[in-house]
Scaffold this active site. Structure first.
Site: not given
Ligand code: ATP
Ligand code: MG
Length: 551
Positions: A33, A259, A269
């Site tokens: 995102e 994760r 983020k």
């Molecule tokens: P954040 O909480 O930092 O915003 P998010 O999962 O909401 O992380 P996204 O932009 O939705 O962020 O993530 C894109 C991809 O990265 C998704 O498939 C998510 O599962 C993966 N991802 C995010 N954080 C991790 C992590 N710590 N380890 C492995 N994969 C991750």
């Molecule tokens: Mg997210």
């Protein structure tokens, strides 16, 4: 499969799907995102998704999951693409956007409505929460659940036409309010939100939820394996429900993995944004940040990050990886690939009383890799060494310069200190020393060997540089546990050295070139600030793990 790749459950599953003929070409996607910069956790997801595609001869899409326009921006879209490329990956075809499928999602919502599988619900957010039930109690049906397909269609079309207030109605799937899985209790598919969208402008006053969008995005793109993190495991039945009830062109399969979390690191983020917005760091790419842009500006090589992501493995159990493991991957990569150079952080003047002219010494750029070549470094009557490398008196353990004792200048001669000048506080201002003749590359003829080797620069040709020395940003191994991450910030995470002295060749380094500053650590020419007139280096990492871990 390359022999350096260890097997894991994702690889095993994909191989099985290929063997059974369930899929013929592996298609994955990385779906961020665009609401912040990517972090080290995303690097793991990138290496998993792009890595699997690469390994099985398939392809991987880069798709922006842009269904929340208020928090998203072009800056984040740009930075994410730059990060993926910098990590060494190429996505298949053009960059994709969930928002370019909005019309299709809308039509699929109508498809569900027509089959009495979705309804417009007028409960307020508070009421809806009350009706939802809890983990221990089933939910109750919304009083709007039995609206006719015709009425729902008309209401939903009016929602789309912008006839209702934001938040006044939602479209929900009609599944099961008594399901033990709360995600199946008539989840929301659409909300009314008059938000300007970075891609679609003001075309849509309604936006689909993540759950309604994600699986359908995968289906549209022909994704075979939709790999996500474990928090989506409970959403999988819903993901599959949509795929089963919609006329989608393809059946993707969601698989979850744990994760990546590393100690002393934030992988959210939202929390990283807090560090930026509060001015705790100098921006998203501050070298202390665990963003990919921060690691880049810090001098972490992409190959070391990829190696680390492979080494930590891929599993289904959450754990916290010691950040020392990432640092160790960086250190060992740089040990092999970074040319050596000399920089004196805390200069102390050494007058060599028996040297009268400047000469050039030829030194190897890397002690073990001849292909990195040699360079000429000037040597003259006055040199600077580091203040910590001289003592007027010291015991045997101190293998540096001491009055009456010898050291070797790295790549140069053996010198012996004769005396030093001090100020009223006893601070050493200047050392007087002598070169021992004929000691380039050989021990002194009199058999009195130097105690050690120290780094140095020649005074008349050295250039002044700014060197930013970093320490960990957090005092706590688990900063996310703190109520407020700003409470656990290390107040000494940055030390700016304004008057470091570098050998002249270093001023022509290109931004992002990383060097081993002999005996100090690895340092990178700053991506944005470094220039020959104004050299600026950031500390990438020390030579040894100073935190007591085995590196
Ligand atoms: P954040 O909480 O930092 O915003 P998010 O999962 O909401 O992380 P996204 O932009 O939705 O962020 O993530 C894109 C991809 O990265 C998704 O498939 C998510 O599962 C993966 N991802 C995010 N954080 C991790 C992590 N710590 N380890 C492995 N994969 C991750
Ligand atoms: Mg997210």
């Amino acid at each position: 499969m390359s022999s350096t790749l260890r097997s894991n459950f994702l690889r095993t599953q994909i191989q099985a799907d290929l063997d059974s003929g369930t899929v013929s070409e592996v298609v994955t996607r990385f779906p961020p995102e665009p609401n912040g910069y990517l972090h080290i956790g995303h690097a793991k997801s990138i290496t998993v998704n792009f890595g699997l595609a690469e390994q099985f001869g398939g392809r991987c899409n880069l798709r922006f999951d842009d269904t929340n326009p208020e928090k998203e921006s072009q800056e984040f879209i740009d930075s994410i693409q730059e990060d993926v490329r910098w990590l060494g990956y190429t996505w298949s075809g053009d960059v994709r956007y969930a928002s370019s499928y909005f019309q299709q999602f809308y039509e699929w919502a109508l498809h569900l409505i027509d089959r009495e599988l979705a309804y417009v619900c007028d409960l307020s957010a508070d009421e809806a929460r009350e009706y939802r039930g809890s983990l221990t109690e089933p939910g109750r049906n919304s009083p709007y659940r039995d609206r006719s397909a015709q009425e729902n269609r008309q209401l939903f079309e009016a929602m789309r036409a912008g006839e209702y207030e934001d938040g006044s109605r939602v479209l929900r799937a009609k599944i099961d309010m008594a399901s033990p899985n709360i995600n199946l209790r008539d989840p929301i598919l659409y909300r009314i939100r008059r938000a300007h969208h970075h891609q679609t402008g003001d075309a849509w006053p309604i936006y689909p939820t993540y759950d309604f969008a994600h699986g359908q995005e995968d289906a549209i793109e022909g994704i075979t394996h939709s790999i996500c993190t474990l928090e989506f495991e409970d959403h999988r039945p819903l993901y599959d429900w949509f795929i089963a009830h919609l006329p989608v062109p393809n059946t993707p399969r969601q698989i979850e993995f744990a994760r990546l979390n590393t100690s002393y690191t934030i992988t959210s983020k939202r929390k990283l944004k807090l560090l930026v917005d509060s001015g705790t760091v100098e921006g998203w790419d501050d070298p202390r940040m665990s963003t990919i842009a921060g690691l880049r500006r810090r001098g972490y090589p992409p190959a070391a990050i990829r190696h680390f992501c492979e080494e930590v493995g891929t599993s289904r159990s959450d754990s916290v990886v010691d950040v020392a493991m990432l640092e160790s991957a960086v250190r060992s990569h740089l040990n092999n690939h970074a040319p050596r150079a000399m920089c004196v952080l805390q200069p102390l003047k050494v007058v060599l009383t028996n040297v009268s002219k400047t000469e050039y010494l030829t030194v190897a750029n890397h002690p073990a890799d001849d292909s990195m070549g040699q360079r000429e470094i000037p040597f003259g009557p006055v040199v600077f060494i580091d203040q910590s490398d001289f003592r007027e008196e010291a015991n045997k353990k101190y293998k540096r310069l001491v009055v009456g004792k010898r050291v070797r200048l790295r790549g140069g001669y053996v010198i012996e200190a004769d005396s030093c000048k001090k100020d009223a506080n006893g601070e050493v201002l200047e050392v007087r020393a002598r070169v021992i003749e004929n000691t380039l590359g050989v021990d002194p003829a009199d058999g009195i060997k130097p105690k050690g080797v120290i780094h140095w620069v020649a005074a008349d040709t050295a250039k002044v540089a700014t060197v930013r020395v970093y320490d960990r940003l957090f005092l706590e191994a688990n900063p996310t546990k703190a109520d407020d991450v700003l409470e656990v910030i290390n107040p000494h995470s940055l030390t700016v050295v304004n008057n470091a002295l570098i050998e002249p060749a270093l001023s022509s380094a290109h931004p992002e070139d990383v060097f081993q500053f002999e005996r100090e650590g690895y340092f990178v020419a700053d991506r944005h600030l470094h220039s020959p007139e104004n050299p600026v280096f950031n500390m990438t990492i020390g030579l040894r793990d100073a935190w007591g871990n085995d590196a």
